[in-house]
Write an enzyme that holds these catalytic residues in place. Sequence first.
Site, PDB file in Angstrom:
ATOM      1  CD  GLU A  82      -1.222   3.559 -12.498  1.00 34.53           C
ATOM      2  OE1 GLU A  82      -0.632   2.704 -13.190  1.00 34.53           O
ATOM      3  OE2 GLU A  82      -1.674   3.342 -11.351  1.00 34.53           O
ATOM      4  CG  ASN A 117      -4.029   4.177  -8.997  1.00 33.01           C
ATOM      5  OD1 ASN A 117      -4.203   3.013  -9.353  1.00 33.01           O
ATOM      6  ND2 ASN A 117      -2.968   4.891  -9.367  1.00 33.01           N
ATOM      7  CD  GLU A 157      -4.853   2.276 -13.190  1.00 29.20           C
ATOM      8  OE1 GLU A 157      -4.229   1.787 -12.225  1.00 29.20           O
ATOM      9  OE2 GLU A 157      -4.310   2.597 -14.270  1.00 29.20           O
ATOM     10  CG  ASP A 207      -4.733  -1.102 -10.279  1.00 32.41           C
ATOM     11  OD1 ASP A 207      -3.905  -1.745 -10.937  1.00 32.41           O
ATOM     12  OD2 ASP A 207      -4.460  -0.020  -9.713  1.00 32.41           O
ATOM     13  CD  GLU A 263       0.544  -2.962 -11.499  1.00 32.70           C
ATOM     14  OE1 GLU A 263      -0.099  -1.930 -11.670  1.00 32.70           O
ATOM     15  OE2 GLU A 263       0.670  -3.494 -10.392  1.00 32.70           O
TER      16      GLU A 263
HETATM   17  P1  C2E Z   1      -0.415   0.635  -8.313  1.00 34.53           P
HETATM   18  O1  C2E Z   1      -1.653   1.315  -8.799  1.00 34.53           O
HETATM   19  O2  C2E Z   1      -0.358  -0.844  -8.428  1.00 34.53           O
HETATM   20  O3  C2E Z   1       0.786   1.359  -9.069  1.00 34.53           O
HETATM   21  C1  C2E Z   1       1.962   0.706  -9.509  1.00 34.53           C
HETATM   22  C2  C2E Z   1       3.135   0.956  -8.569  1.00 34.53           C
HETATM   23  O4  C2E Z   1       4.278   0.262  -9.080  1.00 34.53           O
HETATM   24  C3  C2E Z   1       3.573   2.401  -8.476  1.00 34.53           C
HETATM   25  O5  C2E Z   1       4.076   2.602  -7.154  1.00 34.53           O
HETATM   26  C4  C2E Z   1       4.705   2.494  -9.485  1.00 34.53           C
HETATM   27  O6  C2E Z   1       5.608   3.549  -9.227  1.00 34.53           O
HETATM   28  C5  C2E Z   1       5.360   1.152  -9.278  1.00 34.53           C
HETATM   29  N1  C2E Z   1       6.076   0.692 -10.471  1.00 34.53           N
HETATM   30  C6  C2E Z   1       5.911   1.091 -11.748  1.00 34.53           C
HETATM   31  N2  C2E Z   1       6.713   0.415 -12.589  1.00 34.53           N
HETATM   32  C7  C2E Z   1       7.398  -0.475 -11.820  1.00 34.53           C
HETATM   33  C8  C2E Z   1       8.395  -1.465 -12.124  1.00 34.53           C
HETATM   34  O7  C2E Z   1       8.792  -1.704 -13.266  1.00 34.53           O
HETATM   35  N3  C2E Z   1       8.874  -2.179 -11.058  1.00 34.53           N
HETATM   36  C9  C2E Z   1       8.443  -1.958  -9.785  1.00 34.53           C
HETATM   37  N4  C2E Z   1       8.975  -2.676  -8.804  1.00 34.53           N
HETATM   38  N5  C2E Z   1       7.509  -1.028  -9.477  1.00 34.53           N
HETATM   39  C10 C2E Z   1       6.991  -0.305 -10.496  1.00 34.53           C
HETATM   40  P2  C2E Z   1       3.720   3.904  -6.321  1.00 34.53           P
HETATM   41  O8  C2E Z   1       3.766   5.109  -7.202  1.00 34.53           O
HETATM   42  O9  C2E Z   1       4.576   3.898  -5.096  1.00 34.53           O
HETATM   43  O10 C2E Z   1       2.211   3.673  -5.904  1.00 34.53           O
HETATM   44  C11 C2E Z   1       1.861   2.642  -5.012  1.00 34.53           C
HETATM   45  C12 C2E Z   1       0.366   2.462  -4.934  1.00 34.53           C
HETATM   46  O11 C2E Z   1      -0.247   3.614  -4.344  1.00 34.53           O
HETATM   47  C13 C2E Z   1      -0.301   2.321  -6.303  1.00 34.53           C
HETATM   48  O12 C2E Z   1      -0.167   0.996  -6.752  1.00 34.53           O
HETATM   49  C14 C2E Z   1      -1.725   2.713  -5.978  1.00 34.53           C
HETATM   50  O13 C2E Z   1      -2.441   1.594  -5.493  1.00 34.53           O
HETATM   51  C15 C2E Z   1      -1.549   3.718  -4.850  1.00 34.53           C
HETATM   52  N6  C2E Z   1      -1.778   5.095  -5.367  1.00 34.53           N
HETATM   53  C16 C2E Z   1      -0.946   5.896  -6.062  1.00 34.53           C
HETATM   54  N7  C2E Z   1      -1.518   7.089  -6.329  1.00 34.53           N
HETATM   55  C17 C2E Z   1      -2.756   7.037  -5.796  1.00 34.53           C
HETATM   56  C18 C2E Z   1      -3.871   7.952  -5.740  1.00 34.53           C
HETATM   57  O14 C2E Z   1      -3.845   9.089  -6.272  1.00 34.53           O
HETATM   58  N8  C2E Z   1      -4.994   7.518  -5.081  1.00 34.53           N
HETATM   59  C19 C2E Z   1      -5.072   6.276  -4.515  1.00 34.53           C
HETATM   60  N9  C2E Z   1      -6.217   5.923  -3.888  1.00 34.53           N
HETATM   61  N10 C2E Z   1      -4.067   5.393  -4.560  1.00 34.53           N
HETATM   62  C20 C2E Z   1      -2.917   5.761  -5.182  1.00 34.53           C
HETATM   63 CA    CA Z   2      -0.309  -3.117  -8.675  1.00 37.15          CA
HETATM   64 CA    CA Z   3      -2.932   1.452 -10.553  1.00 41.29          CA
HETATM   65 CA    CA Z   4      -1.964  -1.186  -5.647  1.00 38.62          CA
END
Ligand code: C2E
Ligand code: CA
Ligand code: CA
Ligand code: CA
Length: 275
Positions: free
Chosen positions: A58, A113, A145, A175, A232
């Site tokens: 991802e 995403n 997603e 998602d 996830e």
């Molecule tokens: P998401 O799609 O629900 O992604 C999962 C988030 O959980 C990611 O945070 C990931 O780093 C984190 N994570 C992964 N494994 C674990 C784990 O074992 N424990 C915990 N506590 N967290 C874990 P991240 O990278 O900070 O991204 C946050 C949100 O930002 C994502 O949630 C997604 O909704 C959004 N996002 C990220 N990249 C993009 C993008 O390119 N475009 C858009 N529109 N949204 C994005």
């Molecule tokens: Ca999530």
């Molecule tokens: Ca996601």
């Molecule tokens: Ca999210």
Amino acid sequence: AKKNGRNRHFWFEASMESELRFRSELETGIRRGVATGEFVPYYEKQIDLATGDLVGFEMLARWNSPTLGVISPDLFIPIAEEIGVIAQLSESLIAKALIDAKTWDPQLTLSVNISPVQLRDPWFAQKLLKLLVEANFPPSRFEIEITESSLHENIGLVRSMITSLKNQGIRVSLDDFGTGYSSLSQLRSLPFDRIKIDRSFVTTLPGNKESATIVKSIAALGKGLGLPITVEGVENEEVLRELNRFGTFKVQGYLYGHPEPADRTAEELAQLNLL
Ligand code: C2E
Ligand code: CA
Ligand code: CA
Ligand code: CA
């Protein structure tokens, strides 16, 4: 007392002012960062529990801000949406990610995403396909997603968009499943390929009866509807043991590593002979 009150008022205004200034600095920084390419893709592993194999990544956005350091998407995505640069930001990230993913083993998939703002653009599907064609990247290795919360309005438009993406071979996941308030009707009315269970149900799994019941029910739902499930937020072996009682899933989470930039990802893939 009067003087005190005026002081409070003064401090309130001062902190409001500095908050507004910070916000406008962020906006300027994001605009500039989009133009100069400061946003970069990080990659989180996805594992198939049935085989134990790494099956894909991802893509998660990060901002390498020259003044603030590495910034989380939870901070900059909502601002990028508000100031109207999310589509440009996302498209440039996808273009970078496609270049990276092309060097990976051809079995590995790339999942990205998509913001609700992008889904409102009637040209979104065409834009996405153009990126894939330009990168010469097979749509069958590509997945988007979409969160439940992005599906409130314009269901008709979203449905035809998902259908045209699927006709090109792109897969579409729902998602953050379970966190919205109309999950079930969306599952019925939109042709998703996969459900992703939100990590809030997963990190609390060991010892929490409610979370266990919810994850188990979603697993049964997926089975009944013929929809595969990704879980996830798998942080430890204990969660994995619980999950194994409920079925078989794709999983991702800190147990398998944190999201990594392209070069570290490539190093790991080289060690696994998947580059
Ligand atoms: P998401 O799609 O629900 O992604 C999962 C988030 O959980 C990611 O945070 C990931 O780093 C984190 N994570 C992964 N494994 C674990 C784990 O074992 N424990 C915990 N506590 N967290 C874990 P991240 O990278 O900070 O991204 C946050 C949100 O930002 C994502 O949630 C997604 O909704 C959004 N996002 C990220 N990249 C993009 C993008 O390119 N475009 C858009 N529109 N949204 C994005
Ligand atoms: Ca999530
Ligand atoms: Ca996601
Ligand atoms: Ca999210």
